[in-house]
Design a protein around this motif. Sequence first.
Motif, PDB file in Angstrom:
ATOM      1  N   ARG A 140       0.838  -1.203   0.000  1.00 55.01           N
ATOM      2  CA  ARG A 140       0.000   0.000   0.000  1.00 55.01           C
ATOM      3  C   ARG A 140       0.869   1.248   0.000  1.00 55.01           C
ATOM      4  O   ARG A 140       1.801   1.381   0.793  1.00 55.01           O
ATOM      5  N   LYS A 141       0.537   2.201  -0.859  1.00 58.43           N
ATOM      6  CA  LYS A 141       1.249   3.468  -0.885  1.00 58.43           C
ATOM      7  C   LYS A 141       0.732   4.377   0.221  1.00 58.43           C
ATOM      8  O   LYS A 141      -0.450   4.340   0.563  1.00 58.43           O
ATOM      9  N   PRO A 142       1.593   5.220   0.784  1.00 60.23           N
ATOM     10  CA  PRO A 142       1.127   6.171   1.803  1.00 60.23           C
ATOM     11  C   PRO A 142       0.117   7.153   1.216  1.00 60.23           C
ATOM     12  O   PRO A 142       0.066   7.374  -0.004  1.00 60.23           O
ATOM     13  N   ASN A 143      -0.669   7.758   2.082  1.00 61.05           N
ATOM     14  CA  ASN A 143      -1.562   8.831   1.678  1.00 61.05           C
ATOM     15  C   ASN A 143      -0.749   9.933   1.006  1.00 61.05           C
ATOM     16  O   ASN A 143       0.362  10.261   1.435  1.00 61.05           O
ATOM     17  N   GLU A 144      -1.305  10.506  -0.065  1.00 56.59           N
ATOM     18  CA  GLU A 144      -0.560  11.527  -0.815  1.00 56.59           C
ATOM     19  C   GLU A 144      -0.248  12.753   0.032  1.00 56.59           C
ATOM     20  O   GLU A 144       0.669  13.522  -0.298  1.00 56.59           O
ATOM     21  N   LYS A 145      -0.993  12.949   1.121  1.00 54.96           N
ATOM     22  CA  LYS A 145      -0.710  14.086   1.995  1.00 54.96           C
ATOM     23  C   LYS A 145       0.381  13.773   3.029  1.00 54.96           C
ATOM     24  O   LYS A 145       0.853  14.667   3.718  1.00 54.96           O
ATOM     25  N   ALA A 146       0.751  12.513   3.158  1.00 54.76           N
ATOM     26  CA  ALA A 146       1.704  12.119   4.190  1.00 54.76           C
ATOM     27  C   ALA A 146       3.119  12.572   3.829  1.00 54.76           C
ATOM     28  O   ALA A 146       3.447  12.791   2.670  1.00 54.76           O
ATOM     29  N   SER A 147       3.950  12.702   4.860  1.00 59.39           N
ATOM     30  CA  SER A 147       5.374  12.963   4.654  1.00 59.39           C
ATOM     31  C   SER A 147       6.168  11.964   5.480  1.00 59.39           C
ATOM     32  O   SER A 147       5.627  11.277   6.352  1.00 59.39           O
ATOM     33  N   LEU A 148       7.450  11.895   5.231  1.00 60.18           N
ATOM     34  CA  LEU A 148       8.339  11.022   6.003  1.00 60.18           C
ATOM     35  C   LEU A 148       9.006  11.771   7.154  1.00 60.18           C
ATOM     36  O   LEU A 148       9.975  11.288   7.736  1.00 60.18           O
ATOM     37  N   ALA A 149       8.460  12.950   7.480  1.00 63.95           N
ATOM     38  CA  ALA A 149       8.944  13.730   8.629  1.00 63.95           C
ATOM     39  C   ALA A 149       7.764  14.506   9.212  1.00 63.95           C
ATOM     40  O   ALA A 149       7.744  15.732   9.211  1.00 63.95           O
ATOM     41  N   SER A 150       6.776  13.770   9.691  1.00 63.88           N
ATOM     42  CA  SER A 150       5.557  14.401  10.212  1.00 63.88           C
ATOM     43  C   SER A 150       5.549  14.511  11.728  1.00 63.88           C
ATOM     44  O   SER A 150       4.594  15.036  12.304  1.00 63.88           O
ATOM     45  N   SER A 151       6.582  14.009  12.397  1.00 64.96           N
ATOM     46  CA  SER A 151       6.677  14.120  13.854  1.00 64.96           C
ATOM     47  C   SER A 151       7.344  15.432  14.246  1.00 64.96           C
ATOM     48  O   SER A 151       8.132  15.995  13.483  1.00 64.96           O
ATOM     49  N   THR A 152       7.032  15.890  15.447  1.00 67.37           N
ATOM     50  CA  THR A 152       7.609  17.116  15.995  1.00 67.37           C
ATOM     51  C   THR A 152       8.657  16.762  17.040  1.00 67.37           C
ATOM     52  O   THR A 152       8.434  15.881  17.882  1.00 67.37           O
ATOM     53  N   VAL A 153       9.793  17.433  16.987  1.00 71.28           N
ATOM     54  CA  VAL A 153      10.851  17.246  17.977  1.00 71.28           C
ATOM     55  C   VAL A 153      10.331  17.607  19.362  1.00 71.28           C
ATOM     56  O   VAL A 153       9.606  18.597  19.532  1.00 71.28           O
ATOM     57  N   ALA A 154      10.683  16.803  20.365  1.00 74.08           N
ATOM     58  CA  ALA A 154      10.397  17.127  21.775  1.00 74.08           C
ATOM     59  C   ALA A 154      11.724  17.305  22.502  1.00 74.08           C
ATOM     60  O   ALA A 154      12.735  16.689  22.142  1.00 74.08           O
ATOM     61  N   THR A 155      11.731  18.147  23.527  1.00 70.65           N
ATOM     62  CA  THR A 155      12.958  18.361  24.290  1.00 70.65           C
ATOM     63  C   THR A 155      12.675  18.420  25.784  1.00 70.65           C
ATOM     64  O   THR A 155      11.628  18.916  26.209  1.00 70.65           O
TER      65      THR A 155
END
Length: 441
Positions: A140-155
């Motif tokens: 299955r292909k990812p959703n066209e709106k998806a990215s491979l960097a959709s997470s936000t950095v936490a500190t």
Amino acid sequence: MNINPTYWFVRNPFGAMAIVFALTVSTDLTPIAHGQQTATASSSIKSTDWPWWRGPSGDGIAPAGQQPPTKWSETENVLWRAAVPGRGHGSATVLGDQVFLATADESRDGQFVLCFDRNSGNQVWETAVHQGGLKHQGKRKPNEKASLASSTVATNGQLLYINFLNDGAVWTSALSRAGDIVWQKKISDYVIHQGYGSSPTVYQDLVIVAADNKSGGAVVALDQTTGTEVWRRGRPTTPNYPSPVVLMAAGREQLIMTGCNLVTSLDPASGKELWEIEGATTECVTSTVTDGKHVFTTGGFPKNHIAAVAADGSGTTTWEVNTRAYVPSLLIKDQHLFAVLDAGVATCMRCDTGEEVWKARLGGTFSSSPVMVNDLIYATNEDGETFIFRARTDKFELVAKNQLGESVFATPAICGNQIFTRVAHHKDGQRNEYLYCLAKE
């Protein structure tokens, strides 16, 4: 890609000096009553910072008292603009004079964390967290709106934490503020359905991550300093996308996960189940909020809904409405929920009954979540149009409308009178991302 399940290159591994807070309006993030979200922060995190997904309180409510701009364009109230290589939907994370952003650059076959200078926008460093492993695997292909960097950095104020889907698995990595990789840990194999975008949550001396997916994912707590696994809870074999969130609800801290046809409450320190009921729907995206009595679930497949679930473990669903709030997360103020629906409608509802107080059409389609500053709500649609309206409980009041960029999926970070927003411009058939810092001139 050659990478061990757990390893670390330690220049100086710091432990976390932890405090718990609900919302910060002071300069040192001391506990102040506001909402019911809880998190853990180092004393080095200030109220002028945006340390993780959905801000200091984890509920999209920015520290009070600041005055970010309500009007902007490509030239008006722009402190700086920085080019972002590749593509991503994660928000900016702001700590002191540093701004961090995750991105995936297919032209270089890598996933990166970038650091910008907060005052000038100059890029300070770039770290390749994963080199290779971006090529899609599976039927299955990812959703066209998806990215491979959709997470936000936490500190935690000393180390940075980021999740990436890479080479068929979800990994969590820790970096120093200088950009050195401290440790990396494989969380779970991952079968693509729509994509992956869950962000890490900092709690006491743990970083908690989720990787729900069709192969059977997990919610995992790792030691912040070493990446050592502290606890793990297996999850059903269904696709799902929320970030774990720790709430103060029904008199205790609860780690809430929605989706997989469940509403699940865990003890964030041990991972032990506090309660779990059938509910929500299969695929959820949003980060849950609470009024102290309920946790509010939303979802969009297969069932559209917003629901209030009793947070005391009684198994009661107080109310549920057939409203599609699938991707943008909710806001809560004065015992009212404020939602920006995917289809471009803003609405206000009572927390206790679900009764709709008002509804207004904004326009466009929304993926980013709204952010509240004082009594103003900032909501940006996928076409780059931001609507600013008041968090009123009697009627809808539009304050301003601004256009910036042609494509926006990331939620803005608003702190220290500044707005950090990730947008894309389209020129000559090319999509180019930028990070803007907006501030009153």
